[in-house]
Write an enzyme that holds these catalytic residues in place. Sequence first.
Site, PDB file in Angstrom:
ATOM      1  N   ARG A  62     -61.518  33.283   4.913  1.00 45.28           N
ATOM      2  CA  ARG A  62     -61.031  32.052   4.358  1.00 45.28           C
ATOM      3  C   ARG A  62     -61.126  31.668   3.105  1.00 45.28           C
ATOM      4  O   ARG A  62     -60.456  31.462   2.281  1.00 45.28           O
ATOM      5  CB  ARG A  62     -61.695  31.031   5.066  1.00 45.28           C
ATOM      6  CG  ARG A  62     -61.113  30.725   6.459  1.00 45.28           C
ATOM      7  CD  ARG A  62     -61.750  29.241   6.875  1.00 45.28           C
ATOM      8  NE  ARG A  62     -63.130  29.291   7.333  1.00 45.28           N
ATOM      9  CZ  ARG A  62     -63.500  28.956   8.613  1.00 45.28           C
ATOM     10  NH1 ARG A  62     -62.724  28.627   9.464  1.00 45.28           N
ATOM     11  NH2 ARG A  62     -64.370  29.658   9.748  1.00 45.28           N
ATOM     12  N   LYS A 171     -66.766  39.606  21.121  1.00 44.67           N
ATOM     13  CA  LYS A 171     -67.675  38.757  22.702  1.00 44.67           C
ATOM     14  C   LYS A 171     -68.068  37.198  21.325  1.00 44.67           C
ATOM     15  O   LYS A 171     -68.250  37.433  19.888  1.00 44.67           O
ATOM     16  CB  LYS A 171     -68.922  39.395  22.624  1.00 44.67           C
ATOM     17  CG  LYS A 171     -70.051  40.041  21.482  1.00 44.67           C
ATOM     18  CD  LYS A 171     -70.926  40.121  22.790  1.00 44.67           C
ATOM     19  CE  LYS A 171     -71.878  38.718  23.551  1.00 44.67           C
ATOM     20  NZ  LYS A 171     -73.269  38.974  22.635  1.00 44.67           N
ATOM     21  N   ASP A 200     -67.014  45.240  24.329  1.00 42.71           N
ATOM     22  CA  ASP A 200     -68.616  45.241  24.644  1.00 42.71           C
ATOM     23  C   ASP A 200     -68.403  46.413  24.054  1.00 42.71           C
ATOM     24  O   ASP A 200     -68.654  47.580  24.540  1.00 42.71           O
ATOM     25  CB  ASP A 200     -68.732  44.610  26.084  1.00 42.71           C
ATOM     26  CG  ASP A 200     -70.213  45.068  26.865  1.00 42.71           C
ATOM     27  OD1 ASP A 200     -71.091  45.269  25.471  1.00 42.71           O
ATOM     28  OD2 ASP A 200     -70.871  44.029  27.087  1.00 42.71           O
ATOM     29  N   HIS A 201     -69.891  46.160  23.191  1.00 44.79           N
ATOM     30  CA  HIS A 201     -70.062  47.059  22.356  1.00 44.79           C
ATOM     31  C   HIS A 201     -71.201  47.982  22.811  1.00 44.79           C
ATOM     32  O   HIS A 201     -71.246  49.587  22.731  1.00 44.79           O
ATOM     33  CB  HIS A 201     -71.230  46.846  20.837  1.00 44.79           C
ATOM     34  CG  HIS A 201     -72.088  46.732  20.793  1.00 44.79           C
ATOM     35  ND1 HIS A 201     -72.436  45.514  21.066  1.00 44.79           N
ATOM     36  CD2 HIS A 201     -73.910  46.650  20.943  1.00 44.79           C
ATOM     37  CE1 HIS A 201     -74.040  45.158  21.295  1.00 44.79           C
ATOM     38  NE2 HIS A 201     -74.428  46.017  20.865  1.00 44.79           N
ATOM     39  N   LYS A 205     -71.625  53.021  23.587  1.00 46.01           N
ATOM     40  CA  LYS A 205     -72.596  53.822  23.412  1.00 46.01           C
ATOM     41  C   LYS A 205     -72.385  55.490  24.005  1.00 46.01           C
ATOM     42  O   LYS A 205     -72.302  55.032  25.334  1.00 46.01           O
ATOM     43  CB  LYS A 205     -74.063  52.447  23.571  1.00 46.01           C
ATOM     44  CG  LYS A 205     -74.201  51.893  23.212  1.00 46.01           C
ATOM     45  CD  LYS A 205     -75.609  51.478  23.734  1.00 46.01           C
ATOM     46  CE  LYS A 205     -76.307  49.741  22.526  1.00 46.01           C
ATOM     47  NZ  LYS A 205     -76.219  49.693  21.535  1.00 46.01           N
ATOM     48  N   GLU A 239     -85.362  44.190  24.148  1.00 42.81           N
ATOM     49  CA  GLU A 239     -85.229  43.888  22.228  1.00 42.81           C
ATOM     50  C   GLU A 239     -86.311  42.924  21.610  1.00 42.81           C
ATOM     51  O   GLU A 239     -87.409  42.358  22.424  1.00 42.81           O
ATOM     52  CB  GLU A 239     -84.223  42.630  22.431  1.00 42.81           C
ATOM     53  CG  GLU A 239     -83.254  42.769  22.386  1.00 42.81           C
ATOM     54  CD  GLU A 239     -82.206  42.242  21.673  1.00 42.81           C
ATOM     55  OE1 GLU A 239     -81.790  42.874  20.770  1.00 42.81           O
ATOM     56  OE2 GLU A 239     -82.107  40.873  22.513  1.00 42.81           O
ATOM     57  N   ASP A 258     -75.515  35.202  26.523  1.00 42.98           N
ATOM     58  CA  ASP A 258     -75.827  36.376  25.483  1.00 42.98           C
ATOM     59  C   ASP A 258     -75.729  38.185  25.535  1.00 42.98           C
ATOM     60  O   ASP A 258     -75.178  39.006  25.142  1.00 42.98           O
ATOM     61  CB  ASP A 258     -76.939  36.606  23.973  1.00 42.98           C
ATOM     62  CG  ASP A 258     -77.042  37.245  22.644  1.00 42.98           C
ATOM     63  OD1 ASP A 258     -76.045  37.448  22.543  1.00 42.98           O
ATOM     64  OD2 ASP A 258     -77.641  37.599  22.569  1.00 42.98           O
ATOM     65  N   HIS A 263     -73.277  43.088  28.638  1.00 41.68           N
ATOM     66  CA  HIS A 263     -73.775  43.968  28.633  1.00 41.68           C
ATOM     67  C   HIS A 263     -74.621  44.642  29.897  1.00 41.68           C
ATOM     68  O   HIS A 263     -74.141  45.743  30.018  1.00 41.68           O
ATOM     69  CB  HIS A 263     -74.876  44.284  27.092  1.00 41.68           C
ATOM     70  CG  HIS A 263     -74.190  43.396  25.941  1.00 41.68           C
ATOM     71  ND1 HIS A 263     -73.147  43.449  25.505  1.00 41.68           N
ATOM     72  CD2 HIS A 263     -74.574  42.546  24.752  1.00 41.68           C
ATOM     73  CE1 HIS A 263     -73.297  42.962  24.049  1.00 41.68           C
ATOM     74  NE2 HIS A 263     -74.340  42.648  23.928  1.00 41.68           N
ATOM     75  N   LYS A 362     -85.778  39.154  24.520  1.00 43.69           N
ATOM     76  CA  LYS A 362     -86.528  38.917  23.231  1.00 43.69           C
ATOM     77  C   LYS A 362     -87.289  38.804  23.194  1.00 43.69           C
ATOM     78  O   LYS A 362     -88.068  38.385  23.670  1.00 43.69           O
ATOM     79  CB  LYS A 362     -85.387  37.757  21.915  1.00 43.69           C
ATOM     80  CG  LYS A 362     -83.765  37.607  22.350  1.00 43.69           C
ATOM     81  CD  LYS A 362     -82.922  37.426  20.749  1.00 43.69           C
ATOM     82  CE  LYS A 362     -81.596  37.595  20.630  1.00 43.69           C
ATOM     83  NZ  LYS A 362     -81.052  39.260  20.265  1.00 43.69           N
TER      84      LYS A 362
HETATM   85  C1  BG6 Z   1     -75.479  41.167  20.402  1.00 39.78           C
HETATM   86  C2  BG6 Z   1     -76.267  39.925  20.701  1.00 39.78           C
HETATM   87  O1  BG6 Z   1     -74.642  41.301  21.461  1.00 39.78           O
HETATM   88  O2  BG6 Z   1     -76.257  42.299  21.415  1.00 39.78           O
HETATM   89  C3  BG6 Z   1     -77.675  40.308  19.849  1.00 39.78           C
HETATM   90  O3  BG6 Z   1     -75.693  39.551  20.609  1.00 39.78           O
HETATM   91  C4  BG6 Z   1     -78.112  41.402  20.423  1.00 39.78           C
HETATM   92  O4  BG6 Z   1     -78.567  38.968  20.517  1.00 39.78           O
HETATM   93  C5  BG6 Z   1     -77.610  42.723  20.016  1.00 39.78           C
HETATM   94  O5  BG6 Z   1     -79.428  41.397  19.295  1.00 39.78           O
HETATM   95  C6  BG6 Z   1     -78.362  43.599  20.709  1.00 39.78           C
HETATM   96  O6  BG6 Z   1     -77.437  45.302  20.708  1.00 39.78           O
HETATM   97  P1  BG6 Z   1     -78.399  46.703  20.372  1.00 39.78           P
HETATM   98  O7  BG6 Z   1     -77.082  47.574  20.384  1.00 39.78           O
HETATM   99  O8  BG6 Z   1     -79.253  46.498  18.985  1.00 39.78           O
HETATM  100  O9  BG6 Z   1     -79.058  46.530  21.342  1.00 39.78           O
END
Ligand code: BG6
Length: 512
Positions: A62, A171, A200-201, A205, A239, A258, A263, A362
């Site tokens: 934007r 996501k 989904d990252h 990995k 985390e 989340d 994941h 977390k």
């Molecule tokens: C994201 C979440 O998808 O994944 C975050 O929105 C989280 O809250 C993160 O911290 C964790 O990813 P990674 O790769 O650091 O384990």
Amino acid sequence: MADTERHPFLHGLSKHRGAPPTVVVIFGASGDLTARKLIPAVYNLGFDNLLPADFYLVGYGRKPIPDDEFRALASDAIKEFSRRELNADVWSRIASRTSYVAGGYDEKAAFDKLAAHIDDLEKQLGRDVQRLFYISTPPSVFTPILQNLGASGLAAKHLGQPLHSKVIIEKPFGKDLASARALNETIRSVFEENQVYRIDHYLGKETVQDLLVQRFANAIFEPLWNRNFIDSVQITVAEEVGVGTRGGYYEQAGCLRDMIQNHTMQLLALTAMEPPVTLDAEAIRDEKVKLLKAIQPLDPRAGGDVARAQYAAGMMAGKAVKGYLQEDGISPQSGTETYAAMRLSINNWRWQGVPFYLRSGKCMARRVSEIAINFKCPPGTLFAAGQKFDLAANTLSFQIQPDEGLSLILNTKVPGLETRTQPVKMSFRYATTFGSNTPEAYERLVLDAMIGDGTLFIRGDEALASWTLCTPVLEAWAKAGRAGMDSYAAGSWGPPTSDALLAKNDHVWRQP
Ligand code: BG6
């Protein structure tokens, strides 16, 4: 020095996986994800010579930003977030093909301008390019972006030809079953499923991809991979970070949406699915969907199959840390969980009776993601646990991060003149064997989408299967408000109600 020169194990890996001429358009170009992950991913693909010769990058947002300024922001992002230092030659090649288009997400005219900009690039080049649209914006504008990609003709561009348009969607993919369904419908009104790449990252990995190799390229695991030999499975995604500055987003999300719905469920699906007939994207995703559908509905009541909690003030790495309710942007009455755990039953031939435990949170004691397969104990006729025999169940654990690797706990004789036993850990570490310069998940995912390989992306029905499981729990929690919300000290391993989930079956959480 190239990684392949340094590491003999990397010899023979393809350096050119053959992405066709491409323009990548990033929606949300001035956002955090673009700076932290997407620009560094593109840069590292360029560094590894994996971008097509005819590659263009277009930022869209934007905010009006001149091209030069966008390139400067991108090079700052590489300096700050890339796993490799900025190499002037590599970056100048990419920068010379980088531009920016300003426009609203609900402005059809701005999308027409974008289409004209890409047509110009094609004219200069004298050939067509594929268009890869990366939607990296807040979810509130996913729908207008998709609709305008349709209305401006960008979505259907080159449809039916090899250089057809594609879309990557970040996501969160919906916030419950109904919204995920609606999003799938919007997508399908504009794109065909084989044009869509839902991110989904975790699937990008290295260690998550290695799960498939470990399971199906080694003959020793498959005969044991079932209810006859496996006692239980624990999947942990812990985390150390709290919500930080993301309070606004997190209050609407919570840990189940989340982390667990996407994941952690993906880790579960890859661990427990049947062997696919081929390594094709569809074959693998078919098996994951089958597995997700075999999971029994969860009992969301207190004492049922799930637990939730918020972190309270505590100590982390010797420092006092605030509780969730004291964080910026968080309501003191918040009913949002920062920790969630569940006990799952998979009702199929392979897994019936084997509990699968999932947890994520977390502000936990340590950052660690792992999948632990706990095997049944051998009959205690020869070695019964006691003073002389310190015995542990065999546990195979896939350490997803950090310190990526694989370990197996075995019972061993302690050297000496009498027979004493002790559990020992046999370990393989990626960094030791392959060196530590592992590609970031986003590099693999952007490359795969350019090439057209959907294996590491979520199919529409997969997202729905996972939401089908999680939505009744979210609804029950929303109804209950703070009733039943447990707490855990920041820096600990989670709340007592989560331990109680396992205690029902005489299990305890591992301390990874
Ligand atoms: C994201 C979440 O998808 O994944 C975050 O929105 C989280 O809250 C993160 O911290 C964790 O990813 P990674 O790769 O650091 O384990």
